[in-house]
Scaffold this motif. Structure first.
Motif, PDB file in Angstrom:
ATOM      1  N   LEU A 148      -6.023   3.586  16.416  1.00 49.92           N
ATOM      2  CA  LEU A 148      -4.626   3.453  16.826  1.00 49.92           C
ATOM      3  C   LEU A 148      -3.765   3.703  15.593  1.00 49.92           C
ATOM      4  CD1 LEU A 148      -4.846   0.202  19.010  1.00 49.92           C
ATOM      5  CD2 LEU A 148      -4.934   2.578  19.788  1.00 49.92           C
TER       6      LEU A 148
ATOM      7  N   CYS B  44       0.431   3.878  13.877  1.00 51.56           N
ATOM      8  CA  CYS B  44       1.867   3.626  13.992  1.00 51.56           C
ATOM      9  C   CYS B  44       2.573   4.280  12.805  1.00 51.56           C
ATOM     10  CB  CYS B  44       2.153   2.122  14.034  1.00 51.56           C
ATOM     11  SG  CYS B  44       1.563   1.225  12.581  1.00 51.56           S
TER      12      CYS B  44
ATOM     13  N   LEU C 106       0.626  -3.092  18.635  1.00 52.96           N
ATOM     14  CA  LEU C 106      -0.584  -2.416  18.166  1.00 52.96           C
ATOM     15  C   LEU C 106      -1.687  -3.416  17.814  1.00 52.96           C
ATOM     16  CD1 LEU C 106       1.547   0.002  17.730  1.00 52.96           C
ATOM     17  CD2 LEU C 106      -0.243   0.891  16.232  1.00 52.96           C
TER      18      LEU C 106
ATOM     19  N   ILE D 222      -6.612   0.021  13.255  1.00 54.54           N
ATOM     20  CA  ILE D 222      -5.245   0.554  13.244  1.00 54.54           C
ATOM     21  C   ILE D 222      -5.024   1.282  11.920  1.00 54.54           C
ATOM     22  CG2 ILE D 222      -2.787  -0.001  13.367  1.00 54.54           C
ATOM     23  CD1 ILE D 222      -3.527  -2.628  14.708  1.00 54.54           C
TER      24      ILE D 222
END
Length: 272
Positions: free
Chosen positions: A49, A51, A60, A71
């Protein structure tokens, strides 16, 4: 998959495969976490993931926990110029979609060399079809060697090797040779054990014989000592007897001389 997400009132999302081919890009206002997770799951299992801000938004963190995946967080918030450069040539409906796609692209660039290395290794091994699975493991903190080992084991379990008749015959002959060698070794080992047992019995007999001789010599020594003591005692007794016999004549001789002296004295002094 690499999934870029831009949280907010309107959530932007961009889903790519691990070669960065777009699978789904879009945005939706007031989209719930459950709805977003369900949409991602329908496309596949996310390997990463991403961002565009630091620290990572709460959405998230929750999705990472839900999918049990990592992440990618940039060192600092990404600027508009960087985002535009990363997604150059792509078209979006709004900035939320662009931010999500830029986040996913930055994550890919960060791991690109590692992913290309995996492609080369898998091509050499002839298992390029396992690229997605291997990359997913590596992106989630599994070493490449361990990921390859895990996939090899799973492949052996799922697809047992079909052996030809000739391979089976050769394998059986090899196993028969091994069995014969083991049996021969067992026979030789048994013979060696029997030899050792025989030698051990012989040594024990020698030890018992030697112990018997030692005991007999000790007994003989004790008997000899008794005899020596008896001889010494007899010699002592003999010496004592001789001493007594020698003293008795001397006493008699003394008595005779005394009587002679008295007689001579009387003769000389007869007139008294």
């Amino acid at each position: 998959m690499i999934v870029g997400i831009d949280p907010g009132t309107t959530i932007g999302y961009a889903i790519f495969d691990l070669d960065m081919n777009p699978l789904l890009i879009g945005s939706k206002r007031e989209m719930s976490k459950e709805e977003l997770a369900d949409m991602i799951r329908k496309k596949g299992k996310p390997s990463l993931l991403a961002c565009d801000v630091n620290p990572a938004p709460d959405l998230l963190l929750k999705l990472a926990s839900y999918f049990n995946t990592r992440i990618f967080i940039p060192e600092k918030d990404m600027g508009d110029r960087e985002k535009s450069k990363l997604v150059k040539g792509m078209e979006f409906s709004n900035e939320h979609e662009m931010d999500a796609a830029a986040a996913a692209m930055k994550a890919f660039r960060f791991y690109e060399n590692k992913l290309r290395q995996i492609d080369r290794v898998l091509k050499e091994k002839g298992i390029s079809g396992k690229a997605g699975e291997i990359k997913h493991l590596v992106l989630n903190n599994t070493s490449l060697s361990n990921a390859l080992l895990r996939v090899d084991i799973e492949r052996e379990i799922e697809m047992p090797k079909i052996r030809s008749r000739e391979e089976t015959r050769i394998d059986l002959e090899g196993k028969n040779r091994q069995i014969k060698e083991i049996l021969d070794s067992s026979i030789e080992l048994r013979k060696a054990v029997e030899r050792l047992e025989s030698e051990n019995a012989s040594l024990m007999a020698k030890i018992r014989f030697m112990e018997k001789g030692v005991f007999e010599r000790l007994a003989g020594d004790r008997e000899m000592r008794k005899k020596e003591i008896e001889i010494m005692r007899l010699r002592q007794a003999t010496r004592s007897t001789r001493s007594m016999n020698l003293k008795e004549p001397a006493a008699k001789e003394s008595e005779v001389n005394l009587e002679g002296i008295i007689g001579d004295y009387r003769k000389k002094h007869k007139h008294l």
